[in-house]
Design a protein around this motif. Structure first.
Motif, PDB file in Angstrom:
ATOM      1  N   VAL A  52       0.850  -1.188   0.000  1.00 47.61           N
ATOM      2  CA  VAL A  52       0.000   0.000   0.000  1.00 47.61           C
ATOM      3  C   VAL A  52       0.886   1.238   0.000  1.00 47.61           C
ATOM      4  CG1 VAL A  52      -1.722   1.304   1.296  1.00 47.61           C
ATOM      5  CG2 VAL A  52      -1.860  -1.194   1.189  1.00 47.61           C
ATOM      6  N   GLU A  53       0.696   2.094  -0.980  1.00 47.82           N
ATOM      7  CA  GLU A  53       1.460   3.329  -1.057  1.00 47.82           C
ATOM      8  C   GLU A  53       0.903   4.393  -0.110  1.00 47.82           C
ATOM      9  OE1 GLU A  53       4.244   4.075  -3.048  1.00 47.82           O
ATOM     10  OE2 GLU A  53       4.268   1.884  -3.268  1.00 47.82           O
ATOM     11  N   LYS A  54      -0.414   4.545  -0.112  1.00 49.65           N
ATOM     12  CA  LYS A  54      -1.059   5.522   0.765  1.00 49.65           C
ATOM     13  C   LYS A  54      -2.552   5.222   0.809  1.00 49.65           C
ATOM     14  CE  LYS A  54      -1.846   9.009  -2.825  1.00 49.65           C
ATOM     15  NZ  LYS A  54      -1.659  10.431  -3.223  1.00 49.65           N
ATOM     16  N   MET A  55      -3.239   5.842   1.767  1.00 47.79           N
ATOM     17  CA  MET A  55      -4.689   5.730   1.880  1.00 47.79           C
ATOM     18  C   MET A  55      -5.290   7.119   2.059  1.00 47.79           C
ATOM     19  SD  MET A  55      -5.539   2.357   4.181  1.00 47.79           S
ATOM     20  CE  MET A  55      -7.275   2.472   3.703  1.00 47.79           C
ATOM     21  N   GLU A  56      -6.424   7.344   1.400  1.00 48.96           N
ATOM     22  CA  GLU A  56      -7.163   8.592   1.552  1.00 48.96           C
ATOM     23  C   GLU A  56      -8.559   8.256   2.064  1.00 48.96           C
ATOM     24  OE1 GLU A  56      -5.291  11.240  -2.049  1.00 48.96           O
ATOM     25  OE2 GLU A  56      -6.687   9.627  -2.553  1.00 48.96           O
ATOM     26  N   TRP A  57      -9.064   9.069   2.983  1.00 47.59           N
ATOM     27  CA  TRP A  57     -10.357   8.816   3.614  1.00 47.59           C
ATOM     28  C   TRP A  57     -11.275  10.023   3.456  1.00 47.59           C
ATOM     29  CZ3 TRP A  57     -11.584   4.202   6.057  1.00 47.59           C
ATOM     30  CH2 TRP A  57     -10.515   3.308   6.306  1.00 47.59           C
ATOM     31  N   ASP A  58     -12.559   9.747   3.168  1.00 48.33           N
ATOM     32  CA  ASP A  58     -13.545  10.810   3.219  1.00 48.33           C
ATOM     33  C   ASP A  58     -14.785  10.319   3.962  1.00 48.33           C
ATOM     34  OD1 ASP A  58     -14.765   9.201   1.360  1.00 48.33           O
ATOM     35  OD2 ASP A  58     -15.020  10.736  -0.152  1.00 48.33           O
ATOM     36  N   PHE A  59     -15.713  11.235   4.256  1.00 51.02           N
ATOM     37  CA  PHE A  59     -16.852  10.946   5.124  1.00 51.02           C
ATOM     38  C   PHE A  59     -18.105  11.637   4.609  1.00 51.02           C
ATOM     39  CE2 PHE A  59     -19.303  12.599   8.872  1.00 51.02           C
ATOM     40  CZ  PHE A  59     -19.891  11.388   9.249  1.00 51.02           C
ATOM     41  N   TYR A  60     -19.204  10.887   4.580  1.00 57.96           N
ATOM     42  CA  TYR A  60     -20.515  11.430   4.241  1.00 57.96           C
ATOM     43  C   TYR A  60     -21.457  11.203   5.416  1.00 57.96           C
ATOM     44  CZ  TYR A  60     -18.948  11.891  -0.579  1.00 57.96           C
ATOM     45  OH  TYR A  60     -18.269  12.260  -1.711  1.00 57.96           O
ATOM     46  N   PRO A  61     -21.896  12.255   6.097  1.00 63.62           N
ATOM     47  CA  PRO A  61     -22.720  12.087   7.309  1.00 63.62           C
ATOM     48  C   PRO A  61     -24.089  11.491   6.993  1.00 63.62           C
ATOM     49  CG  PRO A  61     -22.574  14.406   6.684  1.00 63.62           C
ATOM     50  CD  PRO A  61     -21.618  13.667   5.806  1.00 63.62           C
ATOM     51  N   GLN A  62     -24.561  10.660   7.910  1.00 69.55           N
ATOM     52  CA  GLN A  62     -25.879  10.043   7.769  1.00 69.55           C
ATOM     53  C   GLN A  62     -26.993  11.077   7.845  1.00 69.55           C
ATOM     54  OE1 GLN A  62     -27.622   7.449  11.019  1.00 69.55           O
ATOM     55  NE2 GLN A  62     -27.113   5.844   9.564  1.00 69.55           N
ATOM     56  N   SER A  63     -26.739  12.147   8.571  1.00 65.90           N
ATOM     57  CA  SER A  63     -27.743  13.193   8.750  1.00 65.90           C
ATOM     58  C   SER A  63     -27.937  14.044   7.514  1.00 65.90           C
ATOM     59  CB  SER A  63     -27.353  14.088   9.932  1.00 65.90           C
ATOM     60  OG  SER A  63     -26.061  14.644   9.750  1.00 65.90           O
ATOM     61  N   GLY A  64     -27.115  13.819   6.479  1.00 64.73           N
ATOM     62  CA  GLY A  64     -27.215  14.587   5.247  1.00 64.73           C
ATOM     63  C   GLY A  64     -26.157  15.674   5.181  1.00 64.73           C
ATOM     64  N   GLY A  65     -26.139  16.379   4.062  1.00 60.04           N
ATOM     65  CA  GLY A  65     -25.135  17.410   3.876  1.00 60.04           C
ATOM     66  C   GLY A  65     -23.973  16.905   3.037  1.00 60.04           C
ATOM     67  N   LEU A  66     -23.043  17.804   2.766  1.00 58.22           N
ATOM     68  CA  LEU A  66     -21.910  17.481   1.927  1.00 58.22           C
ATOM     69  C   LEU A  66     -20.896  16.614   2.660  1.00 58.22           C
ATOM     70  CD1 LEU A  66     -21.323  20.976   0.277  1.00 58.22           C
ATOM     71  CD2 LEU A  66     -22.509  18.993  -0.713  1.00 58.22           C
TER      72      LEU A  66
END
Length: 236
Positions: A52-66
């Motif tokens: 694995v060279e690297k990992m990127e993480w993102d998040f989408y809230p359950q409550s809605g929104g960006l």
């Protein structure tokens, strides 16, 4: 490249590139359950022998929104876009493929996406769906005696819990407690299982009844001894 630029590129990465590799190694969304104030792990599923060279993480809230970028892990370090964002210092990498979220909040529920980069600019995406639950409150057992005769004692027990969250309610008997067989004619349930109507004549089963309130991450019990209100049966 600045962290803000990385975040922008991560969100705007052309989706047609996903078809070249991620489809071949597509994984289902993993369901993760957490308890308020606790911690959870998101372990990416990586085949042995793959670097694995690297990992990127993102998040989408359950409550809605960006959704937003959480950070990038490479060279043994997790870089955050800002240590003052809503996750603050609650994010950590247990190892090169496992993200940890600490001191869970209810708003942490949502989808966590991992983009895992391998050699030769190949990558794979995996997703985790987190639901954060509040600890189950201790239930309160209420009782109402319907009748108390020589033949037996009719009692209605009610299992109450504070708060608005829906919990699973089940009943047990005896000490130590064991599951209450719903096939027995002496028992009837109502109010979505929160009320138990029972006929007790001191012979068929133990006098202690317990309601068990649970959700996917915790459980609490409350017990009541029928002999406290049915002790006069049979002239005793």
């Amino acid at each position: 490249m600045t962290l803000s630029c990385k975040r922008f590129l991560f969100r705007m990465f052309p989706y047609f590139l996903l078809d070249t590799f991620s489809r071949a190694v597509e994984n289902p969304t993993h369901q993760v359950k957490g308890i308020l104030g606790g911690s959870v792990l998101f372990p990416a599923n990586i085949s042995q022998g793959i670097t694995v060279e690297k990992m990127e993480w993102d998040f989408y809230p359950q409550s809605g929104g960006l959704g937003f970028w959480l950070g990038e892990f490479s060279h043994g370090k997790l870089e955050h876009p800002s240590p003052t964002d809503r996750f603050g210092q609650r994010l950590d990498m247990v190892n090169e493929t496992t993200l940890k979220v600490k001191d869970l909040e209810l708003d942490d529920s949502g989808i966590y996406n991992a983009r895992i980069w391998f050699m030769k600019s190949r990558f794979q995406e995996q997703s985790f769906s987190l639901t954060v639950y509040e600890p189950v409150p201790t239930p309160q057992m209420l009782h109402q005696e319907v009748s108390n005769t020589l033949e037996g004692c009719n009692v209605t027990l009610q299992c109450q819990t504070p708060g608005r969250e829906e919990h699973k309610v089940s009943w047990e008997r005896g000490n130590p407690s064991r599951a209450l067989e719903s096939s027995l004619d002496e028992f009837q349930l109502s109010d979505s299982g929160r009320q138990l109507h029972v006929f007790w004549n001191t012979i068929p089963f133990d006098s202690t009844l317990t309601c068990l309130v649970s959700n996917p991450v915790s459980e609490k019990r409350a017990s009541f001894d029928l002999s406290h209100i049915c002790s006069s049966i049979g002239g005793k």
